[in-house]
Design a protein around this motif. Sequence first.
Motif, PDB file in Angstrom:
ATOM      1  N   MET A  94       0.842  -1.207   0.000  1.00 26.39           N
ATOM      2  CA  MET A  94       0.000   0.000   0.000  1.00 26.39           C
ATOM      3  C   MET A  94       0.876   1.256   0.000  1.00 26.39           C
ATOM      4  SD  MET A  94      -3.444  -0.293   0.234  1.00 26.39           S
ATOM      5  CE  MET A  94      -4.777   0.902   0.115  1.00 26.39           C
ATOM      6  N   THR A 123       3.043   2.495  -1.834  1.00 25.82           N
ATOM      7  CA  THR A 123       3.274   3.263  -3.055  1.00 25.82           C
ATOM      8  C   THR A 123       1.996   3.917  -3.571  1.00 25.82           C
ATOM      9  OG1 THR A 123       2.874   1.366  -4.443  1.00 25.82           O
ATOM     10  CG2 THR A 123       5.142   1.743  -3.778  1.00 25.82           C
ATOM     11  N   LEU A 124       0.882   3.579  -2.982  1.00 28.46           N
ATOM     12  CA  LEU A 124      -0.377   4.155  -3.449  1.00 28.46           C
ATOM     13  C   LEU A 124      -0.612   5.520  -2.818  1.00 28.46           C
ATOM     14  CD1 LEU A 124      -3.121   1.402  -3.447  1.00 28.46           C
ATOM     15  CD2 LEU A 124      -1.957   2.436  -5.375  1.00 28.46           C
ATOM     16  N   ASN A 125      -1.291   6.356  -3.545  1.00 31.01           N
ATOM     17  CA  ASN A 125      -1.731   7.648  -3.025  1.00 31.01           C
ATOM     18  C   ASN A 125      -2.939   7.406  -2.122  1.00 31.01           C
ATOM     19  OD1 ASN A 125      -2.674  10.185  -2.543  1.00 31.01           O
ATOM     20  ND2 ASN A 125      -3.144  10.670  -4.680  1.00 31.01           N
ATOM     21  N   LEU A 126      -2.745   7.612  -0.834  1.00 30.40           N
ATOM     22  CA  LEU A 126      -3.830   7.354   0.121  1.00 30.40           C
ATOM     23  C   LEU A 126      -4.554   8.636   0.532  1.00 30.40           C
ATOM     24  CD1 LEU A 126      -2.268   4.693   2.513  1.00 30.40           C
ATOM     25  CD2 LEU A 126      -3.684   4.357   0.504  1.00 30.40           C
ATOM     26  N   LEU A 180      -7.149  10.125  -0.481  1.00 26.72           N
ATOM     27  CA  LEU A 180      -8.604   9.990  -0.339  1.00 26.72           C
ATOM     28  C   LEU A 180      -8.996   8.923   0.676  1.00 26.72           C
ATOM     29  CD1 LEU A 180     -10.118  10.582  -3.894  1.00 26.72           C
ATOM     30  CD2 LEU A 180      -9.555  12.209  -2.091  1.00 26.72           C
ATOM     31  N   LEU A 181      -8.018   8.311   1.350  1.00 25.58           N
ATOM     32  CA  LEU A 181      -8.343   7.384   2.438  1.00 25.58           C
ATOM     33  C   LEU A 181      -8.778   8.215   3.650  1.00 25.58           C
ATOM     34  CD1 LEU A 181      -8.057   4.185   2.993  1.00 25.58           C
ATOM     35  CD2 LEU A 181      -6.230   4.904   4.530  1.00 25.58           C
ATOM     36  N   THR A 182      -9.964   8.753   3.548  1.00 26.25           N
ATOM     37  CA  THR A 182     -10.473   9.646   4.586  1.00 26.25           C
ATOM     38  C   THR A 182     -11.991   9.569   4.562  1.00 26.25           C
ATOM     39  OG1 THR A 182     -10.229  11.879   5.489  1.00 26.25           O
ATOM     40  CG2 THR A 182     -10.560  11.703   3.105  1.00 26.25           C
ATOM     41  N   ASP A 183     -12.604   9.977   5.656  1.00 27.47           N
ATOM     42  CA  ASP A 183     -14.064  10.027   5.679  1.00 27.47           C
ATOM     43  C   ASP A 183     -14.543  11.271   4.939  1.00 27.47           C
ATOM     44  OD1 ASP A 183     -14.687   7.724   7.337  1.00 27.47           O
ATOM     45  OD2 ASP A 183     -13.774   8.844   8.981  1.00 27.47           O
ATOM     46  N   ASP A 190      -7.963  12.618  -8.379  1.00 23.96           N
ATOM     47  CA  ASP A 190      -8.673  12.817  -7.106  1.00 23.96           C
ATOM     48  C   ASP A 190      -9.587  14.045  -7.204  1.00 23.96           C
ATOM     49  OD1 ASP A 190      -7.176  10.712  -6.115  1.00 23.96           O
ATOM     50  OD2 ASP A 190      -5.723  11.991  -5.086  1.00 23.96           O
ATOM     51  N   THR A 232      -8.596  10.411   9.721  1.00 19.01           N
ATOM     52  CA  THR A 232      -9.056   9.046   9.478  1.00 19.01           C
ATOM     53  C   THR A 232      -7.903   8.095   9.192  1.00 19.01           C
ATOM     54  OG1 THR A 232     -10.987  10.096   8.469  1.00 19.01           O
ATOM     55  CG2 THR A 232     -10.804   7.718   8.242  1.00 19.01           C
ATOM     56  N   ASN A 242      -6.721   4.927  11.354  1.00 15.54           N
ATOM     57  CA  ASN A 242      -6.775   3.612  10.727  1.00 15.54           C
ATOM     58  C   ASN A 242      -5.450   2.880  10.898  1.00 15.54           C
ATOM     59  OD1 ASN A 242      -5.954   2.072   8.089  1.00 15.54           O
ATOM     60  ND2 ASN A 242      -8.168   1.883   8.181  1.00 15.54           N
ATOM     61  N   ILE A 243      -4.354   3.558  10.600  1.00 13.46           N
ATOM     62  CA  ILE A 243      -3.037   2.914  10.611  1.00 13.46           C
ATOM     63  C   ILE A 243      -2.590   2.603  12.038  1.00 13.46           C
ATOM     64  CG2 ILE A 243      -0.591   3.301  10.097  1.00 13.46           C
ATOM     65  CD1 ILE A 243      -1.625   5.055   7.669  1.00 13.46           C
ATOM     66  N   MET A 269      -4.916  -1.075  -3.579  1.00 11.71           N
ATOM     67  CA  MET A 269      -4.050  -2.254  -3.633  1.00 11.71           C
ATOM     68  C   MET A 269      -4.034  -2.836  -5.042  1.00 11.71           C
ATOM     69  SD  MET A 269      -2.544  -3.424  -0.749  1.00 11.71           S
ATOM     70  CE  MET A 269      -1.368  -4.732  -0.423  1.00 11.71           C
ATOM     71  N   LEU A 311      -0.893  -2.701  -7.121  1.00  9.43           N
ATOM     72  CA  LEU A 311       0.337  -3.298  -6.606  1.00  9.43           C
ATOM     73  C   LEU A 311       0.481  -4.728  -7.093  1.00  9.43           C
ATOM     74  CD1 LEU A 311       0.730  -2.331  -2.855  1.00  9.43           C
ATOM     75  CD2 LEU A 311       2.014  -1.502  -4.803  1.00  9.43           C
ATOM     76  N   LEU A 335     -14.033   3.221   8.639  1.00 13.02           N
ATOM     77  CA  LEU A 335     -12.653   3.258   8.132  1.00 13.02           C
ATOM     78  C   LEU A 335     -11.602   3.429   9.222  1.00 13.02           C
ATOM     79  CD1 LEU A 335     -10.509   3.353   5.938  1.00 13.02           C
ATOM     80  CD2 LEU A 335     -11.170   5.707   5.456  1.00 13.02           C
ATOM     81  N   ARG A 336     -11.853   4.310  10.188  1.00 15.39           N
ATOM     82  CA  ARG A 336     -10.821   4.585  11.194  1.00 15.39           C
ATOM     83  C   ARG A 336     -10.543   3.403  12.105  1.00 15.39           C
ATOM     84  NH1 ARG A 336     -13.234   9.637  13.796  1.00 15.39           N
ATOM     85  NH2 ARG A 336     -13.506   9.986  11.572  1.00 15.39           N
ATOM     86  N   SER A 349     -18.526   6.123   4.281  1.00 17.59           N
ATOM     87  CA  SER A 349     -17.827   7.392   4.517  1.00 17.59           C
ATOM     88  C   SER A 349     -16.477   7.429   3.819  1.00 17.59           C
ATOM     89  CB  SER A 349     -17.607   7.581   6.022  1.00 17.59           C
ATOM     90  OG  SER A 349     -16.742   6.582   6.523  1.00 17.59           O
ATOM     91  N   ASN A 350     -15.991   6.285   3.348  1.00 17.45           N
ATOM     92  CA  ASN A 350     -14.626   6.157   2.830  1.00 17.45           C
ATOM     93  C   ASN A 350     -14.540   6.704   1.401  1.00 17.45           C
ATOM     94  OD1 ASN A 350     -12.222   5.227   1.693  1.00 17.45           O
ATOM     95  ND2 ASN A 350     -12.278   3.265   2.774  1.00 17.45           N
ATOM     96  N   VAL A 351     -13.887   7.841   1.254  1.00 20.04           N
ATOM     97  CA  VAL A 351     -13.838   8.513  -0.044  1.00 20.04           C
ATOM     98  C   VAL A 351     -13.060   7.674  -1.065  1.00 20.04           C
ATOM     99  CG1 VAL A 351     -13.247  10.654  -1.234  1.00 20.04           C
ATOM    100  CG2 VAL A 351     -13.942  10.739   1.167  1.00 20.04           C
ATOM    101  N   LEU A 352     -11.990   7.019  -0.614  1.00 20.24           N
ATOM    102  CA  LEU A 352     -11.201   6.189  -1.532  1.00 20.24           C
ATOM    103  C   LEU A 352     -12.043   5.037  -2.085  1.00 20.24           C
ATOM    104  CD1 LEU A 352      -8.406   5.695  -2.809  1.00 20.24           C
ATOM    105  CD2 LEU A 352      -7.807   4.356  -0.773  1.00 20.24           C
ATOM    106  N   GLN A 392     -14.179   6.412  -4.748  1.00 22.71           N
ATOM    107  CA  GLN A 392     -13.436   6.633  -5.995  1.00 22.71           C
ATOM    108  C   GLN A 392     -13.131   5.315  -6.718  1.00 22.71           C
ATOM    109  OE1 GLN A 392      -9.332   7.867  -5.519  1.00 22.71           O
ATOM    110  NE2 GLN A 392      -9.451   9.235  -7.294  1.00 22.71           N
TER     111      GLN A 392
END
Lengths: 483, 483
Positions: free
Chosen positions: A1, A3-6, A8-11, A67, A124, A128-129, B1, B4, B157-158, B182-185, B188
């Motif tokens: 993951m 290398t991916l643009n995260l 938009l990994l957000t609420d 995005d 978010t 998450n992480i 993912m 990848l 997500l969180r 809620s997850n924007v990614l 998308q």
Amino acid sequence: MSTLNLTLLTDLYEMTMMQGYFKSANHDVAVFDAFYRKNPCDGGYAICAGLDQVIDYIKNLHFSAEDISYLRGLHIFDEDFLSYLENFRFSGDIYAIPEGTLIFPREPLIKVIAPIMEAQLVETAILNIINHQSLIATKAARVCYAAGSDGVMEFGLRRAQGPDSGTYGARAAVIGGCKGTSNVLAGQLFDVPVLGTHAHSWIMSFPDEYTAFKTYANLYPSACILLVDTYDTLKSGVPHAIRVFREMREAGIPLTYYGVRIDSGDLAYLSKQIRKMLDDAGFPDAVISASNDLDEYLIESLKLQGAEITSWGVGTNLITAKDNPAFGGVYKMAAIQKEDGNFVPKIKISENSEKITNPGNKTIYRIYDKATGKIRADLICLADETFDEACDMNLFDPNEPWKKTRIAGGTYTLRELLVPVFENGKCVYDSPKVMDIQAACTKEKDTIWDETKRFVNPSRIYVDLSDKLYRLKHDLLNDMSES
Amino acid sequence: MSTLNLTLLTDLYEMTMMQGYFKSANHDVAVFDAFYRKNPCDGGYAICAGLDQVIDYIKNLHFSAEDISYLRGLHIFDEDFLSYLENFRFSGDIYAIPEGTLIFPREPLIKVIAPIMEAQLVETAILNIINHQSLIATKAARVCYAAGSDGVMEFGLRRAQGPDSGTYGARAAVIGGCKGTSNVLAGQLFDVPVLGTHAHSWIMSFPDEYTAFKTYANLYPSACILLVDTYDTLKSGVPHAIRVFREMREAGIPLTYYGVRIDSGDLAYLSKQIRKMLDDAGFPDAVISASNDLDEYLIESLKLQGAEITSWGVGTNLITAKDNPAFGGVYKMAAIQKEDGNFVPKIKISENSEKITNPGNKTIYRIYDKATGKIRADLICLADETFDEACDMNLFDPNEPWKKTRIAGGTYTLRELLVPVFENGKCVYDSPKVMDIQAACTKEKDTIWDETKRFVNPSRIYVDLSDKLYRLKHDLLNDMSES
């Protein structure tokens, strides 16, 4: 993951609030704390992990043309805000507790000080992480504690909640104490040991079990762990394994790391029978490895029963933290910095007094007993407070302030837990290698007593508030109840 | 993912076995079944999901130069095997049950027919993907069943176990029935609706709650759900929200989709009080939305208590399937195809009779009652068996073969569940869009009765074996016990 643009990994609400701040021309700098309220599995501690992935995420934070185009298509965002996003970068400060550190409830694990739009967006992904990896590192530490000096291998990829749950989960498991993982991708990405031998299907692909074992031993003589439960563990599997070990010895092949794995049946009974069979056959150093829905409670129980297992493969229950699969970390506003540079503390109140947040721009000191090296308590205080190790220190439990302790000056040392990670958007922290984090975590575990590590009713480490922070909090609460 | 290279997302033992087959010049074609043994949460069914990601994974399967170099550095693999990997591609056949389909224990969800080295390599990733998404789709279907005709939003997500646990989990939740995430990614990547309004921090960033609400309402008048529990739900939050709604109405702003969200406190009590306050103020169509550690059991209980909630935000408990966070799917060898083209059935025995596998190259027929459209039973049979809907069908429970049922010819229809996905390494299947899978899944749910959907002691759908498969299995077991 990684290398991916995260970005938009957000609420979605982070983005609608961002636009709200943008439209209100709100450029206040906000302080947010990421913290948790309860140790996983009713344990006495947790272990912090995931910071390296948070750093990657923050460094890569940007809205690509795709995005922006996606967001435009939602018909929620205006062009002026979308233009702002085009040049968006994180410009704030981040402080964090290093990975592998023991942590306790209510301590800010990560503190973000940034313009409110930026601080809001990152909520978010940070949660998450950190929630995920801290959970698995903690669970792994518990499993490894049960296993004592035995090795624990992380074997859960197939049951993990998606690809990077298995991969970052393996990383966290190694931080928590696992000697390695079966996940080859985790080995490649994080330079951690990868482990594993063969499955039942290997045995089933040969005309008989002996031929399957023999072929495997010829291929991998220096790490020869044979899975003995495909047909009948004691009547077929172990006798065939012994036959192969004997032939290896007779052929002059050195038996360096060899033995059997059992993956079903009564592990206590079988392991004792197998130990006797191996010993009687002249293989007292053959390893007995076990897997099959293990966790810290089962390993503790098997050890109490005298099981002759010295190597543990732990899958589902570790990689999902099955009995407690969410860490529950939250991210709360603690202060707003006004244009004059002063921090205005903010508090979130709740009917549940444990959910009331600690206001202000804060830090944490860990207080170690000089004589034993063990943790006496942690102290949450305002970031500009200083303490002198030569002076006595008065501590009290913030929820039960009549519980007080005095620690004599000269008998303790202090360590500030939060370290700078980003300053003005620039990363100022080098993440250690995962195996170095594991080594640091092993030392961390020595700073608490077994009473805090046990699974049932562990002794708690106190996390106290400084006098100044306690008074600030109560003044704010009083102001609120009067207004 | 999906961008990848996940080729190394595998257990090390898959690779050591692969090398073993390579060194033994074993080019047999093997049949492997991915199936599960127990419905999540003691439910009556599960929902299949994740196939689209499995397809991506198989299509992209290749060892890059970096992968080969990493494997070389492990000092386990020989150069001839590493050379073989350089040109490795998946060349086999895959059959699968389409996403969104109801599934039951012991049915092969995915069947791989490929040279044993290839079939072995893909085990771990296939299980990881299918286990995760099927788990979350199933949990979502349960939550949506409890919510009845109300909308359920995925908000987890969180708390998800890492980035793509949250992202693929959101996809699976939508398949299972959630109206959005809620997850924007996830929005998308999978073109699913994204939803959300604002957090407590929005309120706290303003001098007072009214100004925060008013600013939000000015920005987003057409989807104006206000979070009312930052300070005091009934004394502060709801009165301020009503004031804002009133001002909107007076200003002539159409109140299309508006209302409040509560995220703490006694949701049953608060929602009833809020409903009354909103109705009395002339806002009977204002929505009351709720979140806060919800799951199917709490939603069912709140509805029984007469809670006035019609929109549900479900986070942690859905995205982690908290009470049952692992699906438990396994991947077992079922047959080896010899050079003459015949399949030699393989069986894995176990002390636990439910863990004995079903041998042979198989398929599954779903038997629907013609009159009601509901499922009568599923039938696992050998792939070359055929059935005539005009003929009577005799079914029996494979674990309790004295339990027999006859279904009269003409009263049922048959549907083969496994469809071809890869043929000779080439993808022959187009995945539907996620919202189309959701629509298909909604129809699927109509093929079982409420008795199978309920949470406590659901009625089971029988999964039977054909006479031919049952006899084959028993002959193999008899052969084993005699040998």
